[in-house]
Design an enzyme around this catalytic site. Structure first.
Site, PDB file in Angstrom:
ATOM      1  N   CYS A   8       1.349 -11.251   2.012  1.00 26.87           N
ATOM      2  CA  CYS A   8       1.607 -10.520   3.259  1.00 26.87           C
ATOM      3  C   CYS A   8       2.279 -11.420   4.289  1.00 26.87           C
ATOM      4  CB  CYS A   8       0.317  -9.945   3.819  1.00 26.87           C
ATOM      5  SG  CYS A   8      -0.872 -11.216   4.174  1.00 26.87           S
ATOM      6  N   VAL A  49       4.318  12.825   7.076  1.00 32.54           N
ATOM      7  CA  VAL A  49       5.011  13.482   5.957  1.00 32.54           C
ATOM      8  C   VAL A  49       5.163  12.503   4.781  1.00 32.54           C
ATOM      9  CG1 VAL A  49       7.164  14.586   5.241  1.00 32.54           C
ATOM     10  CG2 VAL A  49       6.205  15.087   7.488  1.00 32.54           C
ATOM     11  N   GLY A  92       8.838  10.247  12.630  1.00 31.73           N
ATOM     12  CA  GLY A  92       8.425   8.905  12.189  1.00 31.73           C
ATOM     13  C   GLY A  92       8.091   8.843  10.709  1.00 31.73           C
ATOM     14  N   GLU A 115      -9.451 -10.904 -13.249  1.00 29.64           N
ATOM     15  CA  GLU A 115     -10.002 -11.768 -14.287  1.00 29.64           C
ATOM     16  C   GLU A 115     -10.002 -11.045 -15.628  1.00 29.64           C
ATOM     17  OE1 GLU A 115     -13.579 -13.780 -13.116  1.00 29.64           O
ATOM     18  OE2 GLU A 115     -14.136 -14.204 -15.182  1.00 29.64           O
ATOM     19  N   ARG A 164     -26.276 -14.248 -12.792  1.00 35.52           N
ATOM     20  CA  ARG A 164     -26.043 -15.074 -11.596  1.00 35.52           C
ATOM     21  C   ARG A 164     -26.861 -14.541 -10.417  1.00 35.52           C
ATOM     22  NH1 ARG A 164     -22.735 -19.154  -9.488  1.00 35.52           N
ATOM     23  NH2 ARG A 164     -21.902 -19.590 -11.544  1.00 35.52           N
ATOM     24  N   CYS A 181      -0.987  -1.775   5.575  1.00 34.34           N
ATOM     25  CA  CYS A 181      -1.254  -3.196   5.353  1.00 34.34           C
ATOM     26  C   CYS A 181      -0.245  -4.114   6.025  1.00 34.34           C
ATOM     27  CB  CYS A 181      -1.301  -3.493   3.856  1.00 34.34           C
ATOM     28  SG  CYS A 181       0.315  -3.549   3.056  1.00 34.34           S
ATOM     29  N   GLU A 241     -16.152 -19.663  -3.766  1.00 39.12           N
ATOM     30  CA  GLU A 241     -17.128 -18.587  -3.587  1.00 39.12           C
ATOM     31  C   GLU A 241     -18.276 -18.915  -2.639  1.00 39.12           C
ATOM     32  OE1 GLU A 241     -17.459 -18.666  -7.923  1.00 39.12           O
ATOM     33  OE2 GLU A 241     -17.541 -16.495  -7.835  1.00 39.12           O
ATOM     34  N   LYS A 246     -13.129   7.086  20.981  1.00 41.19           N
ATOM     35  CA  LYS A 246     -12.828   7.174  19.545  1.00 41.19           C
ATOM     36  C   LYS A 246     -13.828   6.307  18.804  1.00 41.19           C
ATOM     37  CE  LYS A 246      -9.352   5.856  16.105  1.00 41.19           C
ATOM     38  NZ  LYS A 246      -7.957   5.528  15.849  1.00 41.19           N
ATOM     39  N   CYS A 290       0.794  -1.222   0.000  1.00 46.83           N
ATOM     40  CA  CYS A 290       0.000   0.000   0.000  1.00 46.83           C
ATOM     41  C   CYS A 290       0.830   1.277   0.000  1.00 46.83           C
ATOM     42  CB  CYS A 290      -0.935   0.015   1.209  1.00 46.83           C
ATOM     43  SG  CYS A 290      -0.077   0.203   2.780  1.00 46.83           S
ATOM     44  N   GLY A 341       4.767  14.658  16.374  1.00 49.96           N
ATOM     45  CA  GLY A 341       4.261  14.514  15.011  1.00 49.96           C
ATOM     46  C   GLY A 341       2.743  14.539  15.007  1.00 49.96           C
ATOM     47  N   ASP A 398      -6.177  11.534  17.238  1.00 48.37           N
ATOM     48  CA  ASP A 398      -6.753  10.880  18.424  1.00 48.37           C
ATOM     49  C   ASP A 398      -6.216  11.436  19.719  1.00 48.37           C
ATOM     50  OD1 ASP A 398      -8.425   9.120  17.165  1.00 48.37           O
ATOM     51  OD2 ASP A 398      -6.773   7.778  16.686  1.00 48.37           O
TER      52      ASP A 398
HETATM   53  C1  LIG Z   1      -1.289   3.838   8.809  1.00 49.77           C
HETATM   54  C2  LIG Z   1      -1.437   5.051   9.665  1.00 49.77           C
HETATM   55  C3  LIG Z   1      -2.324   5.020  10.709  1.00 49.77           C
HETATM   56  C4  LIG Z   1      -2.487   6.148  11.505  1.00 49.77           C
HETATM   57  N1  LIG Z   1      -3.384   6.085  12.511  1.00 49.77           N
HETATM   58  C5  LIG Z   1      -3.594   7.166  13.285  1.00 49.77           C
HETATM   59  C6  LIG Z   1      -4.544   7.114  14.325  1.00 49.77           C
HETATM   60  O1  LIG Z   1      -5.165   6.079  14.583  1.00 49.77           O
HETATM   61  N2  LIG Z   1      -4.755   8.228  15.032  1.00 49.77           N
HETATM   62  C7  LIG Z   1      -4.076   9.395  14.782  1.00 49.77           C
HETATM   63  O2  LIG Z   1      -4.301  10.376  15.479  1.00 49.77           O
HETATM   64  N3  LIG Z   1      -3.153   9.461  13.820  1.00 49.77           N
HETATM   65  C8  LIG Z   1      -2.897   8.389  13.058  1.00 49.77           C
HETATM   66  N4  LIG Z   1      -1.978   8.451  12.051  1.00 49.77           N
HETATM   67  C9  LIG Z   1      -1.252   9.699  11.811  1.00 49.77           C
HETATM   68  C10 LIG Z   1       0.209   9.710  12.304  1.00 49.77           C
HETATM   69  O3  LIG Z   1       0.690   8.441  12.539  1.00 49.77           O
HETATM   70  C11 LIG Z   1       0.375  10.448  13.585  1.00 49.77           C
HETATM   71  O4  LIG Z   1      -0.054  11.767  13.422  1.00 49.77           O
HETATM   72  C12 LIG Z   1       1.826  10.404  14.102  1.00 49.77           C
HETATM   73  O5  LIG Z   1       1.814  10.694  15.454  1.00 49.77           O
HETATM   74  C13 LIG Z   1       2.759  11.341  13.366  1.00 49.77           C
HETATM   75  O6  LIG Z   1       4.060  11.212  13.920  1.00 49.77           O
HETATM   76  P1  LIG Z   1       5.379  11.136  13.050  1.00 49.77           P
HETATM   77  O7  LIG Z   1       6.519  11.208  13.983  1.00 49.77           O
HETATM   78  O8  LIG Z   1       5.381  10.010  12.167  1.00 49.77           O
HETATM   79  O9  LIG Z   1       5.230  12.485  12.231  1.00 49.77           O
HETATM   80  P2  LIG Z   1       6.025  13.004  10.976  1.00 49.77           P
HETATM   81  O10 LIG Z   1       5.389  12.511   9.736  1.00 49.77           O
HETATM   82  O11 LIG Z   1       7.458  12.766  11.119  1.00 49.77           O
HETATM   83  O12 LIG Z   1       5.705  14.549  11.133  1.00 49.77           O
HETATM   84  C14 LIG Z   1       4.370  15.015  11.152  1.00 49.77           C
HETATM   85  C15 LIG Z   1       4.303  16.541  11.262  1.00 49.77           C
HETATM   86  O13 LIG Z   1       4.778  16.963  12.523  1.00 49.77           O
HETATM   87  C16 LIG Z   1       5.804  17.926  12.388  1.00 49.77           C
HETATM   88  N5  LIG Z   1       6.705  17.770  13.515  1.00 49.77           N
HETATM   89  C17 LIG Z   1       7.189  16.611  14.020  1.00 49.77           C
HETATM   90  N6  LIG Z   1       7.930  16.867  15.112  1.00 49.77           N
HETATM   91  C18 LIG Z   1       7.913  18.216  15.292  1.00 49.77           C
HETATM   92  C19 LIG Z   1       8.482  19.081  16.248  1.00 49.77           C
HETATM   93  N7  LIG Z   1       9.213  18.632  17.249  1.00 49.77           N
HETATM   94  N8  LIG Z   1       8.247  20.393  16.125  1.00 49.77           N
HETATM   95  C20 LIG Z   1       7.510  20.881  15.112  1.00 49.77           C
HETATM   96  N9  LIG Z   1       6.946  20.104  14.180  1.00 49.77           N
HETATM   97  C21 LIG Z   1       7.149  18.793  14.276  1.00 49.77           C
HETATM   98  C22 LIG Z   1       6.409  17.603  11.054  1.00 49.77           C
HETATM   99  O14 LIG Z   1       7.104  18.668  10.514  1.00 49.77           O
HETATM  100  C23 LIG Z   1       5.195  17.233  10.247  1.00 49.77           C
HETATM  101  O15 LIG Z   1       4.542  18.372   9.785  1.00 49.77           O
HETATM  102  C24 LIG Z   1      -1.756   7.331  11.246  1.00 49.77           C
HETATM  103  C25 LIG Z   1      -0.845   7.345  10.201  1.00 49.77           C
HETATM  104  C26 LIG Z   1      -0.682   6.221   9.407  1.00 49.77           C
HETATM  105  C27 LIG Z   1       0.294   6.259   8.292  1.00 49.77           C
HETATM  106  S1  FES Z   2       3.272  -1.510   2.041  1.00 44.37           S
HETATM  107 FE1  FES Z   2       3.926  -0.727   3.893  1.00 44.37          FE
HETATM  108  S2  FES Z   2       2.246  -0.990   5.181  1.00 44.37           S
HETATM  109 FE2  FES Z   2       1.474  -1.518   3.246  1.00 44.37          FE
END
Ligand SMILES: Cc1cc2nc3c(=O)[nH]c(=O)nc-3n(C[C@H](O)[C@H](O)[C@H](O)COP(=O)(O)OP(=O)(O)OC[C@H]3O[C@@H](n4cnc5c(N)ncnc54)[C@H](O)[C@@H]3O)c2cc1C
Ligand code: FES
Length: 1324
Positions: free
Chosen positions: A125, A263, A259, A798, A876, A55, A1256, A421, A50, A349, A359
């Site tokens: 997977c 981004v 993380g 298919e 069908r 996934c 099926e 939530k 994905c 983040g 959340d």
């Molecule tokens: C599959 C998936 C599921 C998710 N599920 C949820 C969920 O259930 N609930 C939910 O709330 N979110 C969810 N998220 C969103 C995301 O995971 C969260 O928001 C996560 O906490 C972001 O953290 P990161 O470190 O990866 O952020 P990054 O992608 O690294 O950064 C995010 C943003 O924060 C800024 N930033 C980071 N650190 C700082 C700092 N110290 N000062 C200023 N700016 C900063 C960055 O510049 C950027 O704009 C999900 C994302 C994915 C991909």
């Molecule tokens: S390919 Fe990375 S989680 Fe789906």
């Protein structure tokens, strides 16, 4: 930069490599690096499913070394490689699936277990699951079931059923003892699905150690900034806070990345580009955790996993009143993404993304957390209140500032906090509405001193209900306050009827329903502390009980082979999928795992953004300027015919003058890398002249009479007479939503021109060896199409895969080089269509006892912009309009709607489930209308042996009655029903429901000519056998079954027989692997070829009866032909709709399921508590594979009927283009108790070795969950005085369940008046 794996100290036989990467590209993820950059070592075991962290197919283990707390700590984390920038892995060890074991050396115990416990089907997977489990075991060698479930939260797996067994394997050996049972018995022998005693023990001392070299490196130059310069991006990892702040002052627009889970998505899917990244993940101040008098201060880079661990420790240590906020955060974290995301995503983040559906932000806001912001000029502290978020994804942070830390406060006595939530799926899903609620009482009283209610999902930012707050301060916590609070909230938490995200009435209802839950929680606590005289009513208690977290248990029952069956005869034995071990080690080769050809190019699609328009011009200037771009392919590049279609040639390979849906393929860019091709494809500018009418929904099509021809009808008996004989007549409607196939491996093709005579070799992930010759203008004999295996198909590969393979072939023809394309998930979902949405309208006449006398039913399907297979699908549906019920007078009519959506197509069940779903709707209405138990009315109307269907086919070898009785029995239906009734009397806000549903599924392609198959069998002089047949392997185990058939027929062990692939140069003119008939058809063809060979060898066996196979095949020296082909066609088929005569089906597969659910009437969530299934699969060829099909199909049906929802704008724009927004069932959706029994002693004389088709038929049994939900809603509605039939459309999402449970809260939030606004989404 080094990204390494070094040999272990005590080496296992594993694949270890050390790589020095001098030019890490900031835009590159670890996944791309492993799969594409490391071409020389081919690390393709880690899969792309994905590219958005949704996934888990790309899971690897990342290990880090920490020595900052006077101890040496190795942290092993499961991580999504698709989101991990390669530059973020400095000083990390990466372990991929190849690193822990291989077939050639030794498989790891995790790999062995998932394979032998039948936990791998298509296998795409499987490496991700293996690595999730492996990372868990590295940290915790004796996990509890809950730990395992948590580890799998981030896995999206269409066939998750056998994960229960796989998980139990650790339990059996570990701490909890066996909770599952899987076995079969005949009169005196007992067989298990697998034998746990065979498994290697897990020995943690044998695991790969952290490379000592990396420890040394991490101590070298700790103060040095790291800088990676890429093609268009720079990545800087500052070595100190000071340096970070200096850089931020210098480059205020620079993006911080920790993380990358936000981004990364913005860059990949939202067209954002950040030329400069600052990576503060390793700066001490941002990772610190400090304990203050008021609370705990977490550095902004602290990961969510660490946050959870710290809070967990505090909750266990401190008095409960002090940790109310911590407990609420832990509850939110449990449902926050999957573990792979939580392991890398940072608190900062989440806050700084400022997502309106975050959340954590509502919790932080309601709790009054303090944020410390910092720039090079100093710090400032802000309270996280309603001024912090200044707009959609905007905060009060200045460009040169960063978030340093957040202080999460302790609570005090008299303070209560909750967080809620609500999302479409409980696990790993984004919120619809999410909230934090905080109340402080004056000491020793129930008078509100302060209250903060913070909501996400109700505006463009996280918001505080400030008006409600000011009204509630000073109020007593009682019923009157509750009523007023609901009114204030209703007024304050409004939404425009067109609000993004839709579900407007539901979201508004949730704000007050969730407040009601908070009210009850607090009232109960106040009563316990004697601060309120009134406790909550006992029947209200379940409204605030925590969600079910019971671990799943499963039982599988099947009939063992008869005593005395030769050990070499594997028919009827639960043998493992032949590729399972290779799938578990990552060695199984899928289309995109094929090593790159020299000079190979990559293709990316250019698609329409308009639903109905003329193409005025295509401007590729910007696209061609992207580095590495070779060409743009459009309709005029097609050397042969641009017309295509599986039955009617009514569509184009590439749109010519006109586009008829958003996602219509207009052209393709061919470039040196996927990244360049995709970037250039986005830069192609198309100008359109828009056309009217735009028809998106079935209702639009009905209004505009936009139908494909012909309209089909099946009629039997005399409707007028039937209705006259009825005591009552009712009318009803049901809409059944479509479904995305969500095969884990997206569509993929590699086309290799062979240089002479227009020859081309195609490697395709397809169920039907694609025909591209017509477009290339060469004879079909010049094109070889090869399919080794697919990572799932479900009907989606298919016919629709043919379009992509044709475009890739045309491109390869044009550039005269190998061209490859594997669609990204969003492209695949956009262009490839899915299951047809259906709308059913019925009029049914019945007696007072529930006996149905007459039915007039009309079906409408949404076919999209081309006919594809829609006619056969509608046929069908009509052939299944009776499901299992005998209706004396019946008429069914089917209209196929032509709309401006991508063409819908085959999907497991092929219209059958939609046909039967309408039947179950009317029979349920009949029962509700008569006031009779639904199971009684269903049973009364069931067919009996020898009766005739509406299409005049006699029901022979009819086993529904046996399945029904056994299912009633194993589910303990009557006792269960009594328990449900008692439960519902005792609970107001949660209700349980129970349902029993039968199914009858006709086996054969309805297009008669497709009911044929071929096989080719070669015996080599060493006795080995190469088997080829016309079917493709997509995880269903077809090749395994075919080897079993050949093994029994040739009377040799299955180990001597090999299947390499399916290809058009061995078996031509194959029918698609579809209609559940592939084992039947190909099995007979294999049998036929093997019998021919056996006949040729007979004289040699007779001459040397004590000899061995290898002796007999020396017939070769007598010039005996040891190669034979086989052929089969199903006899006596052919149905005529005009005359309602002839047989459409060879036979029927039958099954019955009982399901019990519990719904939360306030939120609409539901939990699947129990399912029992009895399935007639004849004499099973392989019970392990068949049970896998039953459970996999059932869970896919659970997705169809309760969860999966494709959401489109009124202009046909598909919003749900990935696992972030489109949810298929996860681990938590498996019924807590699942029993599957294959009907005993039910041989089927019409198919190979008395077996039956299984792919099926079981899918529809998931309707038992839908109707159990409807049963529970019926009980909830009765509390509001609502009795009798009501409409419930499929899927039964939380929104639909909540809206149907009408009560005082729903009345406060009526839906907007239709026609007065443009909704954000429409039901197609
Ligand atoms: C599959 C998936 C599921 C998710 N599920 C949820 C969920 O259930 N609930 C939910 O709330 N979110 C969810 N998220 C969103 C995301 O995971 C969260 O928001 C996560 O906490 C972001 O953290 P990161 O470190 O990866 O952020 P990054 O992608 O690294 O950064 C995010 C943003 O924060 C800024 N930033 C980071 N650190 C700082 C700092 N110290 N000062 C200023 N700016 C900063 C960055 O510049 C950027 O704009 C999900 C994302 C994915 C991909
Ligand atoms: S390919 Fe990375 S989680 Fe789906």
């Amino acid at each position: 930069h080094r990204c390494e794996k070094t040999p272990p100290a005590q080496p296992r036989s594993v694949f270890s490599i050390q790589i020095v990467e001098k030019n890490a590209e900031p835009e590159m993820t670890l996944l791309t690096y492993l799969r594409r950059k490391l071409l020389s070592v081919c690390l393709t075991g880690t899969k792309l499913g994905c590219a958005e962290g949704g996934c888990g197919a790309c899971t690897v283990m990342v290990s880090r070394f920490h020595s900052n707390r006077n101890a040496i700590v190795y942290l092993h984390h499961a991580v999504n490689a698709c989101l991990a920038p390669i530059c973020s892995l400095h000083h990390c060890a990466v372990t991929t699936v190849e690193g822990i074991g291989s077939v050639a050396s030794k498989v790891h115990p995790v790999q062995e277990r998932i394979a032998k416990a039948h936990g791998s089907q298509c296998g795409f997977c499987t490496p991700g699951i293996v690595m999730s489990m492996y990372a868990l075991l590295r940290n915790n060698p004796q996990p509890m079931m809950r730990d395992i479930e948590e580890a799998f939260q981030g896995m999206m797996r269409p066939m998750i059923y056998n994960m229960i067994l796989f998980s139990l394997m650790w339990q059996i050996e570990g701490c909890c003892g066996s909770r599952g049972k899987a076995g079969g018995d005949s009169t005196n022998s007992v067989q298990q699905l697998f034998d746990p005693s065979e498994f290697m023990p897990l020995d943690p001392t044998q695991e790969i150690i952290f490379p000592p070299e990396l420890m040394v490196h991490s101590h070298m130059n700790p103060d040095q900034e790291l800088r990676f310069i890429g093609e268009r991006m720079q990545w800087i990892q500052p070595s100190s806070l000071k340096e970070l702040l200096q850089l931020k002052a210098e480059y205020p627009a620079a993006k911080l990345v920790v993380g990358n889970t936000e981004v990364g998505i913005e860059m990949k899917y939202k067209n954002q580009f950040y030329p400069l990244i600052l990576a503060p993940a390793f700066i001490d101040e941002l990772n610190s955790i400090q304990y203050t008098e008021n609370g705990i201060v977490f550095g902004a880079s602290v990961t969510l996993t660490l946050l959870g661990n710290v809070l967990h420790g505090e909750v266990n240590k401190l008095p409960s009143y002090k940790t109310e906020v911590f407990q609420a955060i832990l509850r939110q974290l449990h449902w926050f993404a999957g573990q792979q995301i939580r392991n890398v995503a940072a608190i900062g983040g989440n806050i700084m993304t400022a997502s309106p559906i975050s959340d954590l932000n509502p919790v932080f806001m309601a709790a009054g957390c303090k944020l410390t912001l910092m720039s090079k000029d100093g710090k400032r502290v802000l309270q996280m209140d309603d001024k912090f978020f200044t707009g959609y994804r905007k905060t009060a942070l200045k460009p040169e500032e960063i978030l340093l830390s957040i202080e999460i406060p302790y609570t005090r006595k008299g303070q209560y906090f909750s967080a809620f939530k609500q999302s479409p799926r409980k696990e790993d899903d984004i919120a619809i509405v999410t909230c934090g609620m905080n109340v402080v009482f004056w000491e020793g009283s129930n008078i509100v001193q302060d209250i903060q209610l913070s909501y996400g999902g109700m505006a463009s930012t996280t918001v505080l209900a400030t008006t409600t707050r000011s009204q509630l301060i000073g109020r007593q916590w009682d019923e009157e306050m509750l009523q007023d609070a609901c009114s204030y909230l209703t007024e304050e938490m409004t939404l425009s009827p067109s609000a993004p995200g839709g579900m407007v009435a539901y979201r508004r209802t949730l704000t007050i329903s969730l407040f009601f839950k908070f009210f009850l929680t607090v009232q109960h606590k106040l009563a316990q502390e004697h601060l309120s005289t009134e406790d909550i009513r006992p029947d209200y208690a379940s409204a605030v009980a925590p969600s079910h977290l019971d671990s799943a248990t499963s039982i599988q029952l099947f009939q063992a082979v008869p005593p005395g069956q030769n050990m070499d005869d594997v028919i009827g034995r639960p043998i493992m999928h032949l590729s399972a071990v290779k799938q578990a080690t990552g060695e199984a080769v899928y289309c995109d795992d094929i090593p790159c050809y020299k000079n190979e190019l990559y293709l990316a699609l250019v698609t329409s953004t308009k639903p109905h328009a003329y193409i005025k011009s295509i401007d590729t200037t910007d696209a061609m300027a992207v580095p590495g771009v070779v060409t743009f392919v459009c309709a005029k590049d097609i050397p042969g015919s641009n017309k295509t279609g599986p039955v009617v040639y009514d569509e184009t390979v590439l749109a010519d003058e006109k586009v008829t849906c958003v996602g219509h393929i207009v052209g393709a860019i061919v470039a040196d890398t996927p990244a360049h091709a995709q970037r250039a494809a986005k830069a192609v500018r198309i100008s359109y002249q828009e056309l009217q009418a735009v028809i998106i929904t079935i209702q639009d099509a009905i209004a505009n009479e936009s139908f494909y021809q012909p309209t089909r009808t099946i009629e039997r008996g005399d409707l007028t007479q039937g209705f006259q004989e009825s005591d009552n007549i009712l009318q009803g409607e049901i809409h059944i939503g479509g479904q995305e196939h969500f095969y884990l491996e997206t569509n993929c093709t590699l086309a290799v021109p062979r240089g002479e005579d227009g020859e081309m070799e195609l490697f395709v992930s397809t169920q039907s060896t694609a025909l591209v010759a017509k477009a290339l203008g060469v004879p079909a004999s010049h094109i070889v199409c090869r399919v080794k295996r697919m990572g799932g198909g479900f009907g989606g590969k298919e016919t629709r895969s043919t379009i992509l393979s044709t475009i890739v072939a045309v491109a390869a023809h044009k550039v005269k080089r190998a061209v490859r394309c594997m669609l990204d998930r969003d492209e695949d979902m956009l262009v490839s269509g899915g299951r047809h949405p259906f709308f059913g309208r019925y009029k049914v006449g019945f007696k007072k006892n529930g006996k149905v006398m007459a039915l007039d039913v009309t079906y409408y399907s949404n076919a999209g912009n081309s006919m594809d297979l829609s006619l056969s699908i509608m046929e069908r549906a009509l052939l299944h309009m009776d499901n299992c019920y005998n209706i004396p007078h019946v008429r069914g009519t089917g209209y196929i709607c032509r709309t401006n959506l991508p063409s819908n197509t085959a999907f497991r069940g092929f219209g059958g489930p939609q046909g039967m779903m309408v039947a179950e709707s009317w029979i349920n209405d009949v029962a509700l209308s008569c006031g009779l138990p639904a199971e009684q009315v269903r049973e009364l109307n069931l067919y009996k042996q020898g009766e005739y269907t509406p299409f005049n086919q006699c029901l022979e070898q009819f086993t529904i009655d046996r399945c029904w009785r056994e299912c009633m029995n194993i589910s303990d239906f009557h006792q269960r029903k009594a328990n449900v009734e008692l439960y519902n009397k005792q609970h107001r806000w949660t209700k349980r429901g129970l349902s029993i549903i039968p199914t009858k599924f006709g086996i054969s392609f309805t297009a008669v000519f497709l009911n044929q198959a071929g096989a080719l069998v070669h015996i080599y002089t060493d006795g080995s056998v190469l088997l080829t047949h016309g079917g493709t392997e997509m995880g269903q185990g077809l090749h395994t079954k075919m080897v079993q058939v050949a093994s029994r027929t040739l009377e040799i062990p299955s180990t001597k027989i090999f299947i390499s692939e399916t290809s058009t140069n061995t078996v031509p003119n194959t029918s698609p692997t579809a209609a559940s008939a592939s084992s039947d058809l190909n099995g007979m063809a294999v049998y036929n070829a093997c019998k021919t060979l056996l006949q040729r060898l007979e004289p040699y066996k007779a001459k040397n009866p004590k000899g061995f196979w290898e002796d007999w095949v020396s017939a070769y020296f007598d010039r005996v032909n040891l190669s034979a082909n086989g052929f089969y066609k199903t006899p006596d088929l052919g149905y005529d709709f005009e005359t309602n005569s002839g047989h459409p089906f060879n036979y029927f597969s039958y099954g019955v399921a009982v399901s019990e659910v519990e719904i939360d009437c306030l939120t609409g969530s539901h939990k699947n508590l129990h399912t029992s299934i009895v399935m007639d699969v004849g004499k099973s060829l392989n019970p392990a594979l068949d049970i896998g099909q039953v459970e996999g199909a059932f869970m896919q049906g659970v997705g169809l009927f309760t969860l999966e929802e494709l959401r489109y704008s009124s202009q046909g724009y598909l919003y749900t283009r990935g696992p972030g927004m489109y949810k298929i069932p996860a681990f938590g959706d498996i019924p807590t108790e699942l029993k599957v029994s294959l009907l005993r002693d039910a041989p089927n004389e019409k198919a190979i070795f008395s077996s039956k088709a299984v792919g099926e038929p079981p899918l529809f049994l998931a309707a038992s969950v839908f109707y159990a939900i409807k049963d529970a809603i019926t009980a909830a509605r009765a509390e509001s005085g609502l009795i009798g039939p009501f409409r419930l459309d499929s899927p039964a999402t939380p929104e639909r369940i909540r809206n149907a449970c009408e009560d005082k809260f729903t009345k406060l939030c009526p839906p907007p008046e239709p026609g007065t606004y443009t909704p954000w989404d429409v039901r197609v």
